[in-house]
Design an enzyme around this catalytic site. Structure first.
Site, PDB file in Angstrom:
ATOM      1  N   ASP A  51       0.968  -1.150  -0.211  1.00 32.36           N
ATOM      2  CA  ASP A  51      -0.368  -0.324  -0.165  1.00 32.36           C
ATOM      3  C   ASP A  51       0.664   1.290   0.237  1.00 32.36           C
ATOM      4  OD1 ASP A  51      -1.808   2.420   1.130  1.00 32.36           O
ATOM      5  OD2 ASP A  51      -3.299   0.729   0.739  1.00 32.36           O
ATOM      6  N   SER A 100      -6.879   4.334  -1.579  1.00 32.39           N
ATOM      7  CA  SER A 100      -7.242   3.164  -1.157  1.00 32.39           C
ATOM      8  C   SER A 100      -7.843   1.952  -1.409  1.00 32.39           C
ATOM      9  CB  SER A 100      -6.349   2.444   0.059  1.00 32.39           C
ATOM     10  OG  SER A 100      -4.719   3.031   0.481  1.00 32.39           O
ATOM     11  N   ASP A 151     -10.018  -2.188   7.273  1.00 31.94           N
ATOM     12  CA  ASP A 151      -9.694  -1.445   6.252  1.00 31.94           C
ATOM     13  C   ASP A 151      -9.598  -1.432   4.788  1.00 31.94           C
ATOM     14  OD1 ASP A 151      -7.847   1.476   6.734  1.00 31.94           O
ATOM     15  OD2 ASP A 151      -6.667   0.704   5.409  1.00 31.94           O
ATOM     16  N   THR A 153      -8.192  -2.032   2.213  1.00 33.62           N
ATOM     17  CA  THR A 153      -7.525  -2.714   1.050  1.00 33.62           C
ATOM     18  C   THR A 153      -7.774  -4.105   1.394  1.00 33.62           C
ATOM     19  OG1 THR A 153      -5.860  -1.268   1.057  1.00 33.62           O
ATOM     20  CG2 THR A 153      -5.721  -3.630  -0.360  1.00 33.62           C
ATOM     21  N   GLU A 279      -0.845  -7.588   2.595  1.00 35.88           N
ATOM     22  CA  GLU A 279      -0.946  -6.295   2.569  1.00 35.88           C
ATOM     23  C   GLU A 279       0.250  -5.907   3.576  1.00 35.88           C
ATOM     24  OE1 GLU A 279      -3.710  -1.921   3.007  1.00 35.88           O
ATOM     25  OE2 GLU A 279      -3.971  -4.281   4.137  1.00 35.88           O
ATOM     26  N   ASP A 284       2.449   3.106   2.649  1.00 34.60           N
ATOM     27  CA  ASP A 284       1.638   4.218   2.898  1.00 34.60           C
ATOM     28  C   ASP A 284       1.591   5.273   4.248  1.00 34.60           C
ATOM     29  OD1 ASP A 284      -0.483   5.780   1.831  1.00 34.60           O
ATOM     30  OD2 ASP A 284      -1.758   4.507   3.097  1.00 34.60           O
ATOM     31  N   HIS A 288       3.046   8.417   4.592  1.00 32.58           N
ATOM     32  CA  HIS A 288       2.006   9.821   4.752  1.00 32.58           C
ATOM     33  C   HIS A 288       3.013  10.864   5.722  1.00 32.58           C
ATOM     34  CE1 HIS A 288      -1.454   9.627   2.487  1.00 32.58           C
ATOM     35  NE2 HIS A 288      -1.462   7.914   2.841  1.00 32.58           N
ATOM     36  N   ASP A 327      -1.442  -0.597  -5.140  1.00 32.87           N
ATOM     37  CA  ASP A 327      -2.701   0.186  -5.313  1.00 32.87           C
ATOM     38  C   ASP A 327      -2.134   1.709  -5.804  1.00 32.87           C
ATOM     39  OD1 ASP A 327      -1.874   1.585  -2.260  1.00 32.87           O
ATOM     40  OD2 ASP A 327      -3.410   1.555  -1.769  1.00 32.87           O
ATOM     41  N   HIS A 328      -1.074   2.275  -5.386  1.00 35.38           N
ATOM     42  CA  HIS A 328      -1.193   3.701  -6.024  1.00 35.38           C
ATOM     43  C   HIS A 328       0.306   4.100  -4.536  1.00 35.38           C
ATOM     44  CE1 HIS A 328      -2.121   4.919  -1.398  1.00 35.38           C
ATOM     45  NE2 HIS A 328      -2.751   4.466  -1.256  1.00 35.38           N
TER      46      HIS A 328
END
Ligand SMILES: [Zn+2]
Length: 465
Positions: A51, A100, A151, A153, A279, A284, A288, A327-328
């Site tokens: 993620d 996500s 969550d 995902t 995951e 991720d 952040h 995912d990104h």
């Protein structure tokens, strides 16, 4: 039946058997040829999802492994070199930059979704997920994450809600679908309201509800290591699980430990195979927080988990499909300027995550507490006066930097002194890589949309065994 007839019949059967035996020398060849054009469905499918993981996140970890630990990276050295590599466009239905939930909906169900939607397409239709289709085929299914199990995902692979924050309905949908394996954090929403740590609004005991459906429940690393077959619910932390750099290695399992348990449990007494999503959410979360050290430690552990699946593939190469994707990208991370390889060693000297630093310093840190934290955990780094002031006065730094001022100040310090920079504390629109190895891997080659990822899985699941 007279004896003559019996004789003739047995002679006929013997001749037929002889003919079949001689034909069988040739028949398998013919079957093999048609199978080469249309290989059988993969029996074991691993979907590793990093993620927030971009190509640079992988590359920085690869270089870190090489220069700090003299190790390789399974994803680059094994999966990408022996298998296929592709790129996936990541945009959401309503934005150039995805979250996500929209990305996971695309990867799990093959339709574009609006940001925030989990398992619901842009036009409001409810698609089937690859996990639901696999379950219908009698395969075992598992969801593994170091985020909360509810969550976005994991939820998008096994549930359908218009808003990713509808956590309780997501848990109810898990109970209905009955995945064979659920491993992650998020015990808080399974405990009845009156129990310590609960965030539920009611007195429903969801752990008891899962037990009633035949699940074994484990709360920690030891319980997980002893768990056997059947259906398993592992809620291994109250909320999100720890960053690898901070993890208590005796109590809390890592993504590697969970992957080891998942393979063991999903395989037990299983004839029709499995699909498992694994995951790592912390890449991720580190993005952040602009926390490059925490990111690398988690990426390394994620790669070790991919290594377990690679070993599994080596034993069953004709039955296994191993996928690694994201995912990104988060944060727009990259080395820039002319950093030396020693910058990687400097990152290696960092002892805690920014998340832990936020916990230690609290919302109102003193100047001395900040100095002590930097001296003990960020040896060799200097927190310049303007960054220290921003931290103490609670001002996030930079136009695209929101969130916790402790994290943005420490992030700016580490970036300026290692040359590993971030462009924001949000997701970006970078395409993500998909590395594929095993049965059907060639389908994931080239530049595609993230919805194609699910379409290929549906096609592979629809093939004959
Ligand atoms: Zn995110």
């Amino acid at each position: 039946m007279n004896p003559g007839m019996r004789l003739r019949r047995s002679a006929f059967l013997a001749a037929a058997a002889l003919l079949a035996a001689s034909l069988s020398l040739f028949l398998p060849l013919a079957i093999d040829e048609s199978d080469a054009a249309q290989p059988a469905a993969p029996k074991y499918i691993f979907i590793f999802l990093v993620d927030g993981g971009g190509i640079t996140h992988m590359e920085i970890t690869r270089m870190f492994n090489r220069h700090v630990h003299n190790e390789g990276l399974v994803i680059a050295d094994k999966i990408m070199k022996e298998g296929s590599v592709g790129l996936l466009a990541t945009h959401a239905a309503d934005s150039l930059v995805t979250d996500s939930s929209a990305a996971a909906t695309a990867l799990a169900s093959g339709c574009k979704a609006k940001n925030g939607a989990v398992g619901v397409c842009e036009d409001g239709t409810i698609p089937k997920t690859v996990m639901e289709v696999a379950k219908e085929k009698g395969m075992r299914i598992g969801l593994v994450t170091n985020s909360t199990i509810y969550d976005a995902t994991p939820a998008a692979f096994a549930g359908h809600v218009p808003d990713r924050k509808l956590y309780s309905p997501i848990i109810d949908q898990y109970l209905e679908l009955e995945p064979d394996l659920l491993l992650g954090g998020g015990r808080d929403l399974f405990l009845p309201r009156s129990q310590p740590g609960s965030r539920r609004k009611d007195e429903t005991d969801m752990i008891a509800a899962f037990r009633k459906r035949g699940y074994t429940y484990v709360p920690d690393k030891q319980g997980l290591s002893q768990a056997k077959g059947g259906k398993l619910l592992g809620l291994l932390s109250l909320r999100d699980m720890s960053f690898e750099i901070d993890r208590d290695k005796n109590l809390e399992p890592s993504v590697y430990d969970m992957t080891q348990a998942a393979i063991r449990i999903l395989q037990e007494g299983n004839r029709r195979g499995f699909v498992v999503l694994i995951e790592n959410e912390n890449i991720d979360s580190a993005g952040h927080l602009t926390d490059v050290a925490a990111l690398i430690h988690d990426y390394r552990e994620f790669d070790r988990a991919v290594g377990l699946a690679y070993e599994f593939y080596k034993k069953q190469p004709k039955e296994t499909l191993l996928l690694v994707t994201s995912d990104h990208e988060s944060g727009g991370l990259a080395f820039s300027g002319k950093p030396s390889f020693d910058q990687l060693k400097k990152i290696h000297s960092i002892r805690i995550s920014f998340s832990k630093a936020i916990q230690i310093l609290g919302a109102n840190p003193s100047s001395e507490a900040v100095d002590q934290l930097v001296a003990e955990n960020f040896k060799g780094f200097v927190l310049k006066p303007e960054l220290k002031e921003a931290l103490i006065k609670r001002k996030p730094i930079g136009p695209a930097f929101m969130g916790n001022p402790t994290a943005t100040a420490l992030g700016a310090m580490v970036a300026s002194q290692t040359q590993a920079y971030w462009i924001s504390t949000y997701h970006t629109n970078q395409p993500v890589f998909v590395a594929a190895l095993g049965v059907g891997a060639e389908k994931f080659r080239g530049y595609q949309d993230n919805t194609d990822f699910a379409k290929h899985l549906f096609a592979l699941l629809g093939r004959k065994k």
